[in-house]
Design an enzyme around this catalytic site. Structure first.
Site, PDB file in Angstrom:
ATOM      1  CG  ASP A 160      31.218 -26.553 -25.865  1.00 44.59           C
ATOM      2  OD1 ASP A 160      32.235 -26.676 -26.566  1.00 44.59           O
ATOM      3  OD2 ASP A 160      30.153 -26.034 -26.266  1.00 44.59           O
ATOM      4  N   GLY A 185      33.390 -30.707 -20.886  1.00 45.63           N
ATOM      5  CA  GLY A 185      34.539 -31.569 -20.598  1.00 45.63           C
ATOM      6  C   GLY A 185      35.850 -30.805 -20.681  1.00 45.63           C
ATOM      7  NE  ARG A 191      71.271 -31.454  -6.829  1.00 38.81           N
ATOM      8  CZ  ARG A 191      72.185 -32.422  -6.814  1.00 38.81           C
ATOM      9  NH1 ARG A 191      72.221 -33.284  -5.803  1.00 38.81           N
ATOM     10  NH2 ARG A 191      73.037 -32.555  -7.799  1.00 38.81           N
ATOM     11  CD  GLU A 212      37.384 -34.594 -22.231  1.00 39.18           C
ATOM     12  OE1 GLU A 212      36.781 -33.514 -22.111  1.00 39.18           O
ATOM     13  OE2 GLU A 212      37.343 -35.492 -21.370  1.00 39.18           O
TER      14      GLU A 212
HETATM   15  N1  COS Z   1      27.694 -26.858 -29.067  1.00 36.48           N
HETATM   16  C1  COS Z   1      26.532 -27.086 -29.748  1.00 36.48           C
HETATM   17  N2  COS Z   1      26.489 -27.311 -31.073  1.00 36.48           N
HETATM   18  C2  COS Z   1      27.656 -27.294 -31.740  1.00 36.48           C
HETATM   19  C3  COS Z   1      28.891 -27.067 -31.097  1.00 36.48           C
HETATM   20  C4  COS Z   1      28.880 -26.828 -29.714  1.00 36.48           C
HETATM   21  N3  COS Z   1      29.999 -26.589 -29.048  1.00 36.48           N
HETATM   22  N4  COS Z   1      29.874 -27.121 -32.022  1.00 36.48           N
HETATM   23  C5  COS Z   1      29.288 -27.379 -33.194  1.00 36.48           C
HETATM   24  N5  COS Z   1      27.944 -27.483 -33.025  1.00 36.48           N
HETATM   25  C6  COS Z   1      26.927 -27.721 -34.049  1.00 36.48           C
HETATM   26  C7  COS Z   1      27.052 -26.678 -35.146  1.00 36.48           C
HETATM   27  O1  COS Z   1      26.302 -25.519 -34.832  1.00 36.48           O
HETATM   28  C8  COS Z   1      26.483 -27.396 -36.351  1.00 36.48           C
HETATM   29  O2  COS Z   1      25.075 -27.378 -36.279  1.00 36.48           O
HETATM   30  P1  COS Z   1      24.179 -26.963 -37.585  1.00 36.48           P
HETATM   31  O3  COS Z   1      24.527 -27.999 -38.613  1.00 36.48           O
HETATM   32  O4  COS Z   1      22.775 -27.046 -37.097  1.00 36.48           O
HETATM   33  O5  COS Z   1      24.640 -25.609 -37.977  1.00 36.48           O
HETATM   34  C9  COS Z   1      26.917 -28.857 -36.111  1.00 36.48           C
HETATM   35  O6  COS Z   1      27.172 -28.970 -34.697  1.00 36.48           O
HETATM   36  C10 COS Z   1      28.171 -29.209 -36.860  1.00 36.48           C
HETATM   37  O7  COS Z   1      29.169 -28.293 -36.478  1.00 36.48           O
HETATM   38  P2  COS Z   1      30.415 -27.920 -37.384  1.00 36.48           P
HETATM   39  O8  COS Z   1      29.958 -27.648 -38.775  1.00 36.48           O
HETATM   40  O9  COS Z   1      31.204 -26.879 -36.682  1.00 36.48           O
HETATM   41  O10 COS Z   1      31.195 -29.318 -37.388  1.00 36.48           O
HETATM   42  P3  COS Z   1      32.625 -29.687 -37.938  1.00 36.48           P
HETATM   43  O11 COS Z   1      32.545 -30.994 -38.603  1.00 36.48           O
HETATM   44  O12 COS Z   1      33.200 -28.558 -38.712  1.00 36.48           O
HETATM   45  O13 COS Z   1      33.505 -29.987 -36.598  1.00 36.48           O
HETATM   46  C11 COS Z   1      34.781 -29.614 -34.637  1.00 36.48           C
HETATM   47  C12 COS Z   1      33.595 -29.199 -35.541  1.00 36.48           C
HETATM   48  C13 COS Z   1      36.088 -29.698 -35.370  1.00 36.48           C
HETATM   49  C14 COS Z   1      34.821 -28.507 -33.610  1.00 36.48           C
HETATM   50  C15 COS Z   1      34.469 -30.970 -33.982  1.00 36.48           C
HETATM   51  O14 COS Z   1      34.493 -32.025 -34.910  1.00 36.48           O
HETATM   52  C16 COS Z   1      35.406 -31.290 -32.848  1.00 36.48           C
HETATM   53  O15 COS Z   1      35.269 -30.777 -31.728  1.00 36.48           O
HETATM   54  N6  COS Z   1      36.392 -32.184 -33.106  1.00 36.48           N
HETATM   55  C17 COS Z   1      37.252 -32.705 -32.075  1.00 36.48           C
HETATM   56  C18 COS Z   1      36.612 -33.914 -31.513  1.00 36.48           C
HETATM   57  C19 COS Z   1      37.166 -34.235 -30.185  1.00 36.48           C
HETATM   58  O16 COS Z   1      37.297 -33.414 -29.307  1.00 36.48           O
HETATM   59  N7  COS Z   1      37.481 -35.502 -30.039  1.00 36.48           N
HETATM   60  C20 COS Z   1      37.956 -35.990 -28.817  1.00 36.48           C
HETATM   61  C21 COS Z   1      37.246 -37.249 -28.574  1.00 36.48           C
HETATM   62  S1  COS Z   1      36.611 -37.380 -27.004  1.00 36.48           S
HETATM   63  S2  COS Z   1      38.162 -37.816 -25.865  1.00 36.48           S
END
Ligand code: COS
Length: 380
Positions: free
Chosen positions: A241, A243, A269, A364
């Site tokens: 978030d 980042g 130019r 990200e």
């Molecule tokens: N802050 C805090 N908690 C969070 C959150 C956030 N921004 N987003 C999700 N969570 C929590 C959820 O509340 C959930 O908790 P509970 O199980 O207690 O309810 C848990 O994390 C799992 O969340 P969710 O069910 O939404 O997970 P998903 O598997 O559906 O995935 C996404 C969510 C797709 C948003 C996530 O996998 C993602 O961001 N993927 C991209 C990854 C990325 O950016 N990769 C780049 C690599 S780094 S260069």
């Protein structure tokens, strides 16, 4: 902590001069050598850039998000490879510790990250777990006072130079999703860690990405971030978030540079007997760049101040990352168009930026993941 306006203005002015006098003249060299020269890395350490976001009590500058983005608007008016050298310490590599680490973990590692003595990397992505981060397979099995890590992390920024890794691994094999994941801080010298060959990339030469391979790497249990299992996925999401705001400000910095270069070129130019800047179709491209950059700046400033006020900005950070990364792609495309043939030729550097900015829509969290995060928050 927020710094006062005058100090911030002075710091930004110093960075602006550093960018103009030290970094811009070295852009082509960094790209050709695929490395940022050691003397420039040392100067960036001395400027405090590695510790921008690390709290002052650990030797960092402790900038608030609202200040960090302003700093990035200026610093990033050069090749993004320079930012990448310290970007993981400011952002994803160090924030897991800052947000969720124990006092002892912070005291042990943050001072070295703030000074730049250590570079950190964020190990979330795997060969089979990219956008679907919660499906990661790297395992961390408890064994006495340690965890044994096994698995491969992929496309890890700064892996070859990292002294420290924030690693997301599954401590509970029975829980397939996010709840089975824990975060660790892992020293690079740990036996059982191998770094792959740096990947050949489309852009951002000078910034390195590589696999990090764990083969029975024994990590002390005290390195479990926050000391509690099962919280690692949430740590990673909180890190992302924040980042995503940082990356948005990087996109804006690069876009400002591309607009400046485009204005300068269009003003110089001549075609059909006049400056191309006097043609309305060129003016329209410049105006669209300015408008979109301004929109992105307003969004990021708003989200950053909300973040500093303690609001949850997951949705806003996704909006910013989505808009700013797509925006800089359009700005880079128009810059190539304004430069014409020269935009396609390496000597002018514009084609390099065009390639450099492509990753912003991917890492990200891809644009499609940002759209998903935004839409989910609207419809849940
Ligand atoms: N802050 C805090 N908690 C969070 C959150 C956030 N921004 N987003 C999700 N969570 C929590 C959820 O509340 C959930 O908790 P509970 O199980 O207690 O309810 C848990 O994390 C799992 O969340 P969710 O069910 O939404 O997970 P998903 O598997 O559906 O995935 C996404 C969510 C797709 C948003 C996530 O996998 C993602 O961001 N993927 C991209 C990854 C990325 O950016 N990769 C780049 C690599 S780094 S260069």
């Amino acid at each position: 902590m927020a710094i006062d306006r005058e100090t911030r203005a002075q710091f930004i002015e110093t960075l602006g001069r550093f960018v103009r006098e030290r970094l811009r003249p070295n852009e082509a060299r960094v790209s050709d050598d695929d490395a940022v020269p050691a003397d420039i890395l040392a100067e960036m350490r001395d400027l405090g850039l590695y510790g921008l976001s690390i709290p002052e009590e650990y030797g960092g500058l402790g900038l608030a998000m609202a200040d960090e983005i302003e700093v990035m608007f200026t610093f990033c008016q050069t090749s993004p490879a320079f930012r990448s050298a310290f970007g993981t310490n400011v952002g994803i590599g160090a924030q897991g510790l800052i947000i969720d680490g124990t006092a002892a973990q912070k005291a042990k590692y943050l001072p070295k990250l703030a000074s730049g003595e250590l570079t950190s990397s964020f190990c979330l992505t795997e060969p089979d777990a990219g956008s679907d981060a919660a499906s990661l397979k790297t395992s961390a099995r408890r064994d006495g006072d340690s965890y044994i890590l096994n698995g491969t992390k992929r496309y890890i920024t700064n892996a070859p130079s990292a002294g420290l890794f924030t690693v997301m691994a599954r401590t509970d094999a029975a829980i397939k999703g996010a709840g089975g994941i824990s975060a660790f801080v892992v020293e690079a010298g740990t036996p059982g860690i191998r770094i792959g060959k740096p990947e050949k990339k489309m852009g951002q030469q000078g910034a390195k990405i590589a696999d990090v391979i764990f083969e029975d790497a024994r990590v002390p249990a005290e390195n479990l971030i926050g000391g509690v299992e099962g919280k690692g996925f949430k740590t990673a999401m909180k890190v992302l978030d924040r980042g995503r705001l940082h990356i948005s400000s990087v996109c804006i910095g690069v876009a400002l540079r591309l607009l400046d270069d485009s204005i300068a070129y269009a003003s110089e130019r001549k075609q059909f007997g006049q400056r191309i800047a006097d043609f309305q179709l060129v003016q329209a491209m410049l105006a669209d760049c300015k408008t979109e950059i301004y929109a992105a700046q307003c969004m990021v400033r708003d989200a950053a101040s909300r973040f500093d006020a303690g609001e949850s900005v997951s949705t806003e950070a996704a909006c910013c990352k989505y808009f700013a990364s797509e925006m800089v792609g359009r700005v880079a495309d128009r810059a190539v168009q304004i430069f014409g043939g020269a935009g396609y030729v390496a000597d002018y550097g514009i084609e390099r930026f065009y390639r450099d900015v492509r990753i912003f829509r991917i890492y990200e969290g891809t644009s499609q993941i940002q759209q998903m995060v935004i839409a989910r928050s609207l419809t849940k």
